[in-house]
Design a protein around this motif. Sequence first.
Motif, PDB file in Angstrom:
ATOM      1  N   ILE A 153       0.828  -1.226   0.000  1.00 47.92           N
ATOM      2  CA  ILE A 153       0.000   0.000   0.000  1.00 47.92           C
ATOM      3  C   ILE A 153       0.855   1.267   0.000  1.00 47.92           C
ATOM      4  O   ILE A 153       0.475   2.278  -0.585  1.00 47.92           O
ATOM      5  N   ASP A 154       2.040   1.213   0.609  1.00 43.02           N
ATOM      6  CA  ASP A 154       2.924   2.390   0.596  1.00 43.02           C
ATOM      7  C   ASP A 154       3.341   2.731  -0.830  1.00 43.02           C
ATOM      8  O   ASP A 154       3.356   3.893  -1.228  1.00 43.02           O
ATOM      9  N   GLU A 155       3.695   1.705  -1.575  1.00 39.71           N
ATOM     10  CA  GLU A 155       4.108   1.929  -2.965  1.00 39.71           C
ATOM     11  C   GLU A 155       2.920   2.422  -3.798  1.00 39.71           C
ATOM     12  O   GLU A 155       3.080   3.284  -4.667  1.00 39.71           O
ATOM     13  N   ALA A 156       1.733   1.905  -3.511  1.00 40.38           N
ATOM     14  CA  ALA A 156       0.536   2.355  -4.240  1.00 40.38           C
ATOM     15  C   ALA A 156       0.272   3.839  -3.962  1.00 40.38           C
ATOM     16  O   ALA A 156       0.002   4.610  -4.891  1.00 40.38           O
ATOM     17  N   VAL A 157       0.376   4.257  -2.703  1.00 39.57           N
ATOM     18  CA  VAL A 157       0.165   5.676  -2.371  1.00 39.57           C
ATOM     19  C   VAL A 157       1.195   6.522  -3.116  1.00 39.57           C
ATOM     20  O   VAL A 157       0.854   7.534  -3.748  1.00 39.57           O
ATOM     21  N   TYR A 158       2.450   6.090  -3.066  1.00 41.64           N
ATOM     22  CA  TYR A 158       3.533   6.842  -3.729  1.00 41.64           C
ATOM     23  C   TYR A 158       3.246   6.997  -5.225  1.00 41.64           C
ATOM     24  O   TYR A 158       3.337   8.093  -5.776  1.00 41.64           O
ATOM     25  N   GLN A 159       2.880   5.906  -5.872  1.00 37.62           N
ATOM     26  CA  GLN A 159       2.657   5.943  -7.323  1.00 37.62           C
ATOM     27  C   GLN A 159       1.445   6.811  -7.671  1.00 37.62           C
ATOM     28  O   GLN A 159       1.447   7.522  -8.683  1.00 37.62           O
ATOM     29  N   ILE A 160       0.422   6.773  -6.839  1.00 36.58           N
ATOM     30  CA  ILE A 160      -0.779   7.571  -7.123  1.00 36.58           C
ATOM     31  C   ILE A 160      -0.484   9.063  -6.939  1.00 36.58           C
ATOM     32  O   ILE A 160      -0.878   9.894  -7.764  1.00 36.58           O
ATOM     33  N   VAL A 161       0.224   9.414  -5.864  1.00 39.66           N
ATOM     34  CA  VAL A 161       0.573  10.830  -5.642  1.00 39.66           C
ATOM     35  C   VAL A 161       1.472  11.317  -6.786  1.00 39.66           C
ATOM     36  O   VAL A 161       1.268  12.409  -7.340  1.00 39.66           O
ATOM     37  N   LYS A 162       2.441  10.498  -7.157  1.00 40.84           N
ATOM     38  CA  LYS A 162       3.358  10.861  -8.241  1.00 40.84           C
ATOM     39  C   LYS A 162       2.588  11.101  -9.547  1.00 40.84           C
ATOM     40  O   LYS A 162       2.804  12.091 -10.247  1.00 40.84           O
ATOM     41  N   GLY A 163       1.679  10.196  -9.850  1.00 43.37           N
ATOM     42  CA  GLY A 163       0.872  10.329 -11.061  1.00 43.37           C
ATOM     43  C   GLY A 163      -0.028  11.561 -11.017  1.00 43.37           C
ATOM     44  O   GLY A 163      -0.214  12.246 -12.022  1.00 43.37           O
ATOM     45  N   THR A 164      -0.569  11.849  -9.840  1.00 41.09           N
ATOM     46  CA  THR A 164      -1.442  13.021  -9.686  1.00 41.09           C
ATOM     47  C   THR A 164      -0.657  14.308  -9.932  1.00 41.09           C
ATOM     48  O   THR A 164      -1.122  15.216 -10.631  1.00 41.09           O
ATOM     49  N   ASN A 169       0.626  18.914 -13.309  1.00 37.41           N
ATOM     50  CA  ASN A 169       1.673  19.678 -13.992  1.00 37.41           C
ATOM     51  C   ASN A 169       1.394  19.773 -15.481  1.00 37.41           C
ATOM     52  O   ASN A 169       1.502  20.839 -16.092  1.00 37.41           O
ATOM     53  N   ALA A 170       1.024  18.642 -16.075  1.00 36.29           N
ATOM     54  CA  ALA A 170       0.760  18.603 -17.523  1.00 36.29           C
ATOM     55  C   ALA A 170      -0.417  19.509 -17.888  1.00 36.29           C
ATOM     56  O   ALA A 170      -0.436  20.131 -18.941  1.00 36.29           O
ATOM     57  N   LYS A 171      -1.392  19.602 -16.979  1.00 37.50           N
ATOM     58  CA  LYS A 171      -2.573  20.441 -17.241  1.00 37.50           C
ATOM     59  C   LYS A 171      -2.329  21.905 -16.925  1.00 37.50           C
ATOM     60  O   LYS A 171      -3.138  22.768 -17.236  1.00 37.50           O
ATOM     61  N   GLY A 172      -1.200  22.171 -16.226  1.00 44.06           N
ATOM     62  CA  GLY A 172      -0.923  23.537 -15.777  1.00 44.06           C
ATOM     63  C   GLY A 172      -1.823  23.957 -14.630  1.00 44.06           C
ATOM     64  O   GLY A 172      -2.022  25.143 -14.389  1.00 44.06           O
ATOM     65  N   SER A 173      -2.374  22.989 -13.895  1.00 44.48           N
ATOM     66  CA  SER A 173      -3.261  23.309 -12.767  1.00 44.48           C
ATOM     67  C   SER A 173      -2.431  23.670 -11.536  1.00 44.48           C
ATOM     68  O   SER A 173      -1.321  23.160 -11.375  1.00 44.48           O
ATOM     69  N   PRO A 174      -2.976  24.530 -10.669  1.00 43.32           N
ATOM     70  CA  PRO A 174      -2.246  24.839  -9.435  1.00 43.32           C
ATOM     71  C   PRO A 174      -2.103  23.591  -8.560  1.00 43.32           C
ATOM     72  O   PRO A 174      -3.014  22.763  -8.505  1.00 43.32           O
ATOM     73  N   ILE A 175      -0.942  23.474  -7.923  1.00 43.19           N
ATOM     74  CA  ILE A 175      -0.714  22.314  -7.045  1.00 43.19           C
ATOM     75  C   ILE A 175      -0.554  22.836  -5.627  1.00 43.19           C
ATOM     76  O   ILE A 175       0.257  23.722  -5.371  1.00 43.19           O
ATOM     77  N   THR A 177       0.395  23.012  -1.647  1.00 41.98           N
ATOM     78  CA  THR A 177       1.636  22.680  -0.939  1.00 41.98           C
ATOM     79  C   THR A 177       1.539  21.320  -0.253  1.00 41.98           C
ATOM     80  O   THR A 177       2.529  20.594  -0.175  1.00 41.98           O
ATOM     81  N   MET A 178       0.346  20.971   0.242  1.00 43.52           N
ATOM     82  CA  MET A 178       0.221  19.705   0.971  1.00 43.52           C
ATOM     83  C   MET A 178       0.523  18.509   0.067  1.00 43.52           C
ATOM     84  O   MET A 178       1.192  17.565   0.494  1.00 43.52           O
ATOM     85  N   THR A 179       0.059  18.549  -1.177  1.00 39.91           N
ATOM     86  CA  THR A 179       0.344  17.432  -2.093  1.00 39.91           C
ATOM     87  C   THR A 179       1.854  17.334  -2.338  1.00 39.91           C
ATOM     88  O   THR A 179       2.419  16.233  -2.347  1.00 39.91           O
ATOM     89  N   LYS A 180       2.500  18.491  -2.509  1.00 40.12           N
ATOM     90  CA  LYS A 180       3.961  18.489  -2.702  1.00 40.12           C
ATOM     91  C   LYS A 180       4.659  17.940  -1.459  1.00 40.12           C
ATOM     92  O   LYS A 180       5.590  17.138  -1.555  1.00 40.12           O
ATOM     93  N   ASN A 181       4.212  18.386  -0.288  1.00 44.34           N
ATOM     94  CA  ASN A 181       4.819  17.910   0.969  1.00 44.34           C
ATOM     95  C   ASN A 181       4.622  16.401   1.133  1.00 44.34           C
ATOM     96  O   ASN A 181       5.513  15.695   1.610  1.00 44.34           O
ATOM     97  N   THR A 182       3.442  15.932   0.750  1.00 43.84           N
ATOM     98  CA  THR A 182       3.170  14.484   0.818  1.00 43.84           C
ATOM     99  C   THR A 182       4.156  13.731  -0.059  1.00 43.84           C
ATOM    100  O   THR A 182       4.755  12.735   0.367  1.00 43.84           O
ATOM    101  N   PHE A 183       4.348  14.214  -1.276  1.00 40.99           N
ATOM    102  CA  PHE A 183       5.242  13.530  -2.209  1.00 40.99           C
ATOM    103  C   PHE A 183       6.683  13.522  -1.684  1.00 40.99           C
ATOM    104  O   PHE A 183       7.357  12.485  -1.716  1.00 40.99           O
TER     105      PHE A 183
END
Length: 195
Positions: A153-164, A169-175, A177-183
């Motif tokens: 499950i740790d690897e799944a969380v990592y891969q999902i956050v990374k993909g998100t 980024n590809a969409k140019g949407s604002p990200i 800080t919490m998502t960045k901190n999580t990653f």
Amino acid sequence: MNTDILEYRRKLKKKLSETRYEHSLSVAFTSVCLAMRYGYPLDKAEVAGLLHDCAKCYADSEFIHKCEKHGIFLSEDEKKAPAVLHAKYGAWMAREKYGIHDEEILSAIACHTTGKPDMGLLDKILYVADYIEVRRDKADNLAEMRRLAFIDIDEAVYQIVKGTLAYLNAKGSPIDTMTKNTFDDLEERRRKKHE
Ligand SMILES: [Fe+2]
Ligand SMILES: [Fe+2]
């Protein structure tokens, strides 16, 4: 049987759209499956899954005002990413409107869109269940994430956050800080694990 669950369902069904209610049920059942796999109390996982989108009865534009009204602090970048606010406001609603006082459930609901550093097991279960539940059909990596979720499950969380992050980024949407901190937190833990 936990009869509260039936009461939560009745209430949610009235508040949410049909598709959002179906999604909530699916997330609840997927959370229970993951809880079975990883040894977490099934009843808590079910409640977290069922209520995680309870604030989705409101439009994104309403959350900033609602949070201010109820004294819920919002950072500047949270205000710029209103789609993540339903999680924070949802935790408030779960406590105030559904009478949930279990801190692990409230935490999982509050961080289900962004994750957070040092996620607990229920945080991870809900985060992953929200992504892989059976009604989801958009993400390219769903089959792989569904498999991985029950292996590591740790690897799944990592891969999902990374993909998100890559998707935003590809969409140019604002990200936020919490998502960045999580990653950053997940990368650090992963690096240490593989050292
Ligand atoms: Fe959500
Ligand atoms: Fe959801």
